[in-house]
Design an enzyme around this catalytic site. Structure first.
Site, PDB file in Angstrom:
ATOM      1  N   ASP A  70      48.093  37.995  27.597  1.00 43.55           N
ATOM      2  CA  ASP A  70      48.794  36.728  27.788  1.00 43.55           C
ATOM      3  C   ASP A  70      48.952  36.065  26.414  1.00 43.55           C
ATOM      4  O   ASP A  70      48.100  36.232  25.535  1.00 43.55           O
ATOM      5  CB  ASP A  70      47.985  35.828  28.735  1.00 43.55           C
TER       6      ASP A  70
ATOM      7  N   ARG B 205      43.786  30.672  28.127  1.00 41.16           N
ATOM      8  CA  ARG B 205      43.647  31.325  29.424  1.00 41.16           C
ATOM      9  C   ARG B 205      42.874  32.639  29.287  1.00 41.16           C
ATOM     10  O   ARG B 205      42.000  32.953  30.108  1.00 41.16           O
ATOM     11  CB  ARG B 205      45.040  31.580  30.019  1.00 41.16           C
TER      12      ARG B 205
ATOM     13  N   LEU C  73      50.649  38.333  47.936  1.00 44.10           N
ATOM     14  CA  LEU C  73      49.386  37.618  48.174  1.00 44.10           C
ATOM     15  C   LEU C  73      49.636  36.127  48.322  1.00 44.10           C
ATOM     16  O   LEU C  73      50.587  35.584  47.741  1.00 44.10           O
ATOM     17  CB  LEU C  73      48.391  37.863  47.028  1.00 44.10           C
TER      18      LEU C  73
ATOM     19  N   LYS D   8      61.413  40.186  48.679  1.00 47.73           N
ATOM     20  CA  LYS D   8      60.421  39.173  48.289  1.00 47.73           C
ATOM     21  C   LYS D   8      60.974  37.771  48.544  1.00 47.73           C
ATOM     22  O   LYS D   8      60.301  36.918  49.149  1.00 47.73           O
ATOM     23  CB  LYS D   8      60.056  39.368  46.813  1.00 47.73           C
TER      24      LYS D   8
ATOM     25  N   ASN E 276      59.586  35.005  51.600  1.00 53.73           N
ATOM     26  CA  ASN E 276      59.185  33.611  51.375  1.00 53.73           C
ATOM     27  C   ASN E 276      60.110  32.637  52.098  1.00 53.73           C
ATOM     28  O   ASN E 276      59.664  31.612  52.613  1.00 53.73           O
ATOM     29  CB  ASN E 276      59.150  33.303  49.870  1.00 53.73           C
TER      30      ASN E 276
ATOM     31  N   CYS F 170      55.708  28.850  44.891  1.00 51.43           N
ATOM     32  CA  CYS F 170      56.689  29.885  45.269  1.00 51.43           C
ATOM     33  C   CYS F 170      57.778  29.454  46.246  1.00 51.43           C
ATOM     34  O   CYS F 170      58.957  29.704  46.004  1.00 51.43           O
ATOM     35  CB  CYS F 170      55.948  31.068  45.857  1.00 51.43           C
TER      36      CYS F 170
HETATM   37  N1  NAD Z   1      51.150  32.355  42.546  1.00 53.26           N
HETATM   38  C1  NAD Z   1      51.324  33.147  43.575  1.00 53.26           C
HETATM   39  O1  NAD Z   1      50.647  33.042  44.573  1.00 53.26           O
HETATM   40  C2  NAD Z   1      52.375  34.223  43.544  1.00 53.26           C
HETATM   41  C3  NAD Z   1      52.381  35.176  44.568  1.00 53.26           C
HETATM   42  C4  NAD Z   1      53.346  36.179  44.541  1.00 53.26           C
HETATM   43  C5  NAD Z   1      54.258  36.232  43.505  1.00 53.26           C
HETATM   44  N2  NAD Z   1      54.233  35.295  42.512  1.00 53.26           N
HETATM   45  C6  NAD Z   1      55.164  35.441  41.398  1.00 53.26           C
HETATM   46  O2  NAD Z   1      54.444  36.066  40.319  1.00 53.26           O
HETATM   47  C7  NAD Z   1      54.907  35.560  39.059  1.00 53.26           C
HETATM   48  C8  NAD Z   1      53.740  34.984  38.281  1.00 53.26           C
HETATM   49  O3  NAD Z   1      53.222  33.888  39.001  1.00 53.26           O
HETATM   50  P1  NAD Z   1      51.824  33.225  38.625  1.00 53.26           P
HETATM   51  O4  NAD Z   1      51.536  32.248  39.697  1.00 53.26           O
HETATM   52  O5  NAD Z   1      50.840  34.296  38.315  1.00 53.26           O
HETATM   53  O6  NAD Z   1      52.231  32.468  37.266  1.00 53.26           O
HETATM   54  P2  NAD Z   1      51.265  31.796  36.194  1.00 53.26           P
HETATM   55  O7  NAD Z   1      52.036  30.725  35.547  1.00 53.26           O
HETATM   56  O8  NAD Z   1      49.929  31.510  36.811  1.00 53.26           O
HETATM   57  O9  NAD Z   1      50.999  32.966  35.119  1.00 53.26           O
HETATM   58  C9  NAD Z   1      51.992  33.485  34.294  1.00 53.26           C
HETATM   59  C10 NAD Z   1      51.368  33.799  32.925  1.00 53.26           C
HETATM   60  O10 NAD Z   1      52.325  34.492  32.132  1.00 53.26           O
HETATM   61  C11 NAD Z   1      52.109  34.132  30.772  1.00 53.26           C
HETATM   62  N3  NAD Z   1      53.288  34.480  29.972  1.00 53.26           N
HETATM   63  C12 NAD Z   1      54.528  33.935  30.027  1.00 53.26           C
HETATM   64  N4  NAD Z   1      55.344  34.538  29.149  1.00 53.26           N
HETATM   65  C13 NAD Z   1      54.614  35.498  28.530  1.00 53.26           C
HETATM   66  C14 NAD Z   1      54.915  36.471  27.526  1.00 53.26           C
HETATM   67  N5  NAD Z   1      56.154  36.589  27.017  1.00 53.26           N
HETATM   68  N6  NAD Z   1      53.916  37.291  27.105  1.00 53.26           N
HETATM   69  C15 NAD Z   1      52.675  37.180  27.623  1.00 53.26           C
HETATM   70  N7  NAD Z   1      52.342  36.288  28.588  1.00 53.26           N
HETATM   71  C16 NAD Z   1      53.303  35.457  29.036  1.00 53.26           C
HETATM   72  C17 NAD Z   1      51.837  32.647  30.849  1.00 53.26           C
HETATM   73  O11 NAD Z   1      51.177  32.206  29.686  1.00 53.26           O
HETATM   74  C18 NAD Z   1      50.977  32.553  32.121  1.00 53.26           C
HETATM   75  O12 NAD Z   1      49.584  32.587  31.837  1.00 53.26           O
HETATM   76  C19 NAD Z   1      56.009  34.563  39.394  1.00 53.26           C
HETATM   77  O13 NAD Z   1      57.244  35.233  39.337  1.00 53.26           O
HETATM   78  C20 NAD Z   1      55.698  34.152  40.817  1.00 53.26           C
HETATM   79  O14 NAD Z   1      56.856  33.750  41.513  1.00 53.26           O
HETATM   80  C21 NAD Z   1      53.297  34.303  42.505  1.00 53.26           C
HETATM   81  O1  UPG Z   2      51.547  26.938  59.032  1.00 53.43           O
HETATM   82  C1  UPG Z   2      51.601  26.609  57.846  1.00 53.43           C
HETATM   83  C2  UPG Z   2      51.426  27.524  56.782  1.00 53.43           C
HETATM   84  C3  UPG Z   2      51.515  27.069  55.478  1.00 53.43           C
HETATM   85  N1  UPG Z   2      51.749  25.756  55.217  1.00 53.43           N
HETATM   86  C4  UPG Z   2      51.847  25.300  53.815  1.00 53.43           C
HETATM   87  O2  UPG Z   2      52.762  26.138  53.137  1.00 53.43           O
HETATM   88  C5  UPG Z   2      52.391  26.253  51.764  1.00 53.43           C
HETATM   89  C6  UPG Z   2      52.326  27.692  51.332  1.00 53.43           C
HETATM   90  O3  UPG Z   2      51.229  28.310  51.956  1.00 53.43           O
HETATM   91  P1  UPG Z   2      50.921  29.870  51.831  1.00 53.43           P
HETATM   92  O4  UPG Z   2      52.131  30.643  52.116  1.00 53.43           O
HETATM   93  O5  UPG Z   2      49.739  30.159  52.653  1.00 53.43           O
HETATM   94  O6  UPG Z   2      50.483  30.001  50.297  1.00 53.43           O
HETATM   95  P2  UPG Z   2      51.205  30.588  49.002  1.00 53.43           P
HETATM   96  O7  UPG Z   2      50.131  30.954  48.048  1.00 53.43           O
HETATM   97  O8  UPG Z   2      52.279  29.673  48.556  1.00 53.43           O
HETATM   98  O9  UPG Z   2      51.851  31.972  49.478  1.00 53.43           O
HETATM   99  C7  UPG Z   2      53.237  32.139  49.724  1.00 53.43           C
HETATM  100  O10 UPG Z   2      53.921  32.356  48.510  1.00 53.43           O
HETATM  101  C8  UPG Z   2      53.426  33.501  47.758  1.00 53.43           C
HETATM  102  C9  UPG Z   2      54.171  33.506  46.449  1.00 53.43           C
HETATM  103  O11 UPG Z   2      55.411  34.112  46.509  1.00 53.43           O
HETATM  104  C10 UPG Z   2      53.653  34.756  48.587  1.00 53.43           C
HETATM  105  O12 UPG Z   2      53.206  35.894  47.864  1.00 53.43           O
HETATM  106  C11 UPG Z   2      52.907  34.625  49.908  1.00 53.43           C
HETATM  107  O13 UPG Z   2      53.159  35.777  50.713  1.00 53.43           O
HETATM  108  C12 UPG Z   2      53.393  33.364  50.629  1.00 53.43           C
HETATM  109  O14 UPG Z   2      52.633  33.166  51.817  1.00 53.43           O
HETATM  110  C13 UPG Z   2      51.066  25.496  51.621  1.00 53.43           C
HETATM  111  O15 UPG Z   2      51.297  24.203  51.127  1.00 53.43           O
HETATM  112  C14 UPG Z   2      50.560  25.449  53.034  1.00 53.43           C
HETATM  113  O16 UPG Z   2      49.694  24.365  53.253  1.00 53.43           O
HETATM  114  C15 UPG Z   2      51.913  24.847  56.238  1.00 53.43           C
HETATM  115  O17 UPG Z   2      52.131  23.661  55.996  1.00 53.43           O
HETATM  116  N2  UPG Z   2      51.831  25.296  57.539  1.00 53.43           N
END
Ligand code: NAD
Ligand code: UPG
Length: 459
Positions: A35, A40, A164, A217, A221, A273
């Site tokens: 990173d 971080r 996740l 994806k 969502n 997301c």
């Molecule tokens: N947060 C979630 O629950 C979740 C779930 C599924 C998918 N996603 C997707 O995954 C991706 C990452 O999400 P996140 O929540 O982990 O983001 P995040 O902001 O927590 O982490 C991203 C990291 O990438 C680093 N970064 C950015 N540019 C960089 C570069 N050029 N070289 C090295 N490091 C660099 C940043 O410093 C940061 O620490 C997004 O596209 C998001 O939509 C997130």
């Molecule tokens: O019945 C429900 C379910 C969820 N929520 C809200 O919806 C938001 C999102 O919740 P959740 O989906 O559980 O968490 P995320 O971590 O945002 O996960 C979503 O977004 C991720 C990032 O893309 C995906 O990977 C996951 O599959 C998708 O569930 C939160 O504010 C929850 O409180 C409600 O209000 N009611």
């Protein structure tokens, strides 16, 4: 291609937990998460595991077992790229805040920088895996950047979106409903499938073309968020008619075609997301002139904004149309329980509305810091930092937040809130003592019996 070394660019909420689980399940693989954010990386390397930058149940144990064995955290991006056969791109893809597509499109500058970096430093063939959530057809742009290096190196691009959810990241990663791999090269797809097959049953590993994987994806969502907005729309109708949204959700959820999950009415969905990905979907649909498609999905966001606004309006109206100078205790700031993530949390917007009405807000969240809360409010740019500091106070104990409060707003469904001594809380508050339960967490009969004026969503 035989995979021995994996690099993941981006040590965030996805990169960290995902690679930790891959490392745990594949002791023969060497995994380096890199990173550009040195703080971080330092936090991931902190000897005290309670200082990891991300709180997820079960994560610290996995990091403890793997860190320094086959899982490494580093700021040396170039070396990690060079030493790996497979590179995951797991950087942030936020909504654009400038230029064309501002407020709608995904900002792909971080992803593009990664692709350019890989193109610049790679000396051997690589499989590049899109782990970040990306607009459909992004792989085309990545391919174009990588294939135009002119140094004769072969790159294979795969799409492997992550599903996740925060708060349950580790269990979701350990037991995924499915792993999705989109690609053009069967050999590359199978190399990645092999990594997952260490613990994911073969039937749960789906192979598709690149574009289906990228679009699945965003679609997943959109469907999930749509369920929340649908039940929230019904919650408002329940409040007007005397129906109870919990009962309605139960009744419809028992229909196996509808299913019972994701039907919890709430103050509105948050998280990094849902909003970002739906806005992106809407933007893509509009860019193909599919206006009805775009309008259809945009309504999910419109409904969610309405739900957040409706919550604060109801609170203000119930407190005799003014919260000016009144102390409002907020329980919870995270966008859901079991995470310290606050991105797009409904609490931020509700607090902002209440601050506009000159309320004094006292906030307690078991995992979110005062600094984070102020950063979230300052980011809205509604008022100066000093004004935010003035209107908001942070308490390390829930009882301090409720002392002399006029009302409690429950913003996050933390389990500990259910276990509180609510009689004691009632005794500490101004009377009448109001609760606005944005998560339908507490028992109405019990709260009524104590003497609270209890309001919840859709009841
Ligand atoms: N947060 C979630 O629950 C979740 C779930 C599924 C998918 N996603 C997707 O995954 C991706 C990452 O999400 P996140 O929540 O982990 O983001 P995040 O902001 O927590 O982490 C991203 C990291 O990438 C680093 N970064 C950015 N540019 C960089 C570069 N050029 N070289 C090295 N490091 C660099 C940043 O410093 C940061 O620490 C997004 O596209 C998001 O939509 C997130
Ligand atoms: O019945 C429900 C379910 C969820 N929520 C809200 O919806 C938001 C999102 O919740 P959740 O989906 O559980 O968490 P995320 O971590 O945002 O996960 C979503 O977004 C991720 C990032 O893309 C995906 O990977 C996951 O599959 C998708 O569930 C939160 O504010 C929850 O409180 C409600 O209000 N009611």
């Amino acid at each position: 291609m035989e995979i021995k070394n994996i690099c993941c660019i981006g040590a965030g909420y996805v990169g960290g937990p995902t690679m930790a689980v891959i490392a745990k399940k594949n002791p023969h693989l060497n995994i380096t998460i890199v990173d550009i954010n040195a703080d971080r990386i330092a936090a991931w390397n902190h000897p005290d595991l309670s200082k990891l930058p991300i709180y997820e149940p079960g994560l610290a144990d996995i990091v403890k077992d793997t860190r320094g064995e086959n899982l490494f955290f580093s700021t040396d991006v170039d070396s990690a790229i060079n030493n790996s056969e497979m590179i995951f791109i797991s950087v942030n893809t936020p909504t654009k805040t400038y230029g064309k597509g501002k407020g709608m499109a995904a900002d792909l500058k971080y992803v593009e920088l990664c692709a350019r970096n890989i193109a610049k430093v790679a000396k051997t063939d690589k499989i590049v895996v899109e782990k970040s959530t990306l607009p459909v057809r992004t792989a085309e742009a990545i391919k174009s950047i990588l294939h135009n290096t002119g140094n004769g190196i072969n790159f294979h691009i795969l799409s492997n979106p992550e599903f996740l959810a925060e708060g349950t990241a580790v269990t979701d990663l350990l037991n995924p409903d499915r792993v999705l791999i989109g690609g053009e090269s069967e050999e590359a797809i199978e190399s990645l499938a092999k990594v997952y097959s260490s613990w994911v049953p073969e039937n749960n590993i789906l192979r598709t073309n690149l574009w289906s994987s990228e679009l699945s994806k965003l679609t997943a969502n959109a469907f999930l968020a749509q369920r929340v907005s649908s039940i929230n729309a019904i919650s408002e109708l329940c409040e007007s008619t005397g129906a109870n949204v919990n009962e309605v959700a139960r009744a419809i959820g028992m229909d196996s075609r509808i299913g019972s999950k994701f039907l919890n009415a709430s103050v509105g969905f948050g998280g990094s997301c849902f909003q970002k990905d739906i806005l992106n979907l809407v933007y893509i649909a509009r860019s193909y002139s599919l206006n009805e498609v775009a309008d259809y999905w945009e309504q999910v966001i419109i409904m969610n904004d309405h739900q957040k606004r409706r919550f604060s309006d109801r609170l203000i109206k119930t407190l005799y149309n003014t919260v000016s100078g009144k102390k409002i205790a907020m329980f919870g700031w995270a966008f859901k329980k079991d995470t310290n993530d606050t991105r797009e949390s409904a609490a931020i917007y509700v607090a902002d509305h209440l601050l506009n009405e000159q309320a004094n807000i006292s906030i307690y969240d078991p995992k979110v810091s005062e600094e984070r809360i102020l950063t979230d409010l300052n980011y809205l740019n509604t008022r100066t930092e000093a004004e935010n500091r003035n209107g908001v106070s942070y308490t390390a104990l829930p009882l301090d937040a409720v002392k002399d409060a006029h009302a409690i707003a429950i913003m996050t469904e933390w389990d500990e809130f259910k276990a509180y001594d609510w009689q004691d809380i009632y005794n500490q508050m101004q009377k009448p003592a109001f609760i606005f339960d944005g998560r339908n967490l507490l028992n109405k009969q019990k709260m009524d019996a104590i003497g609270f004026e209890y309001y919840s969503i859709g009841q």
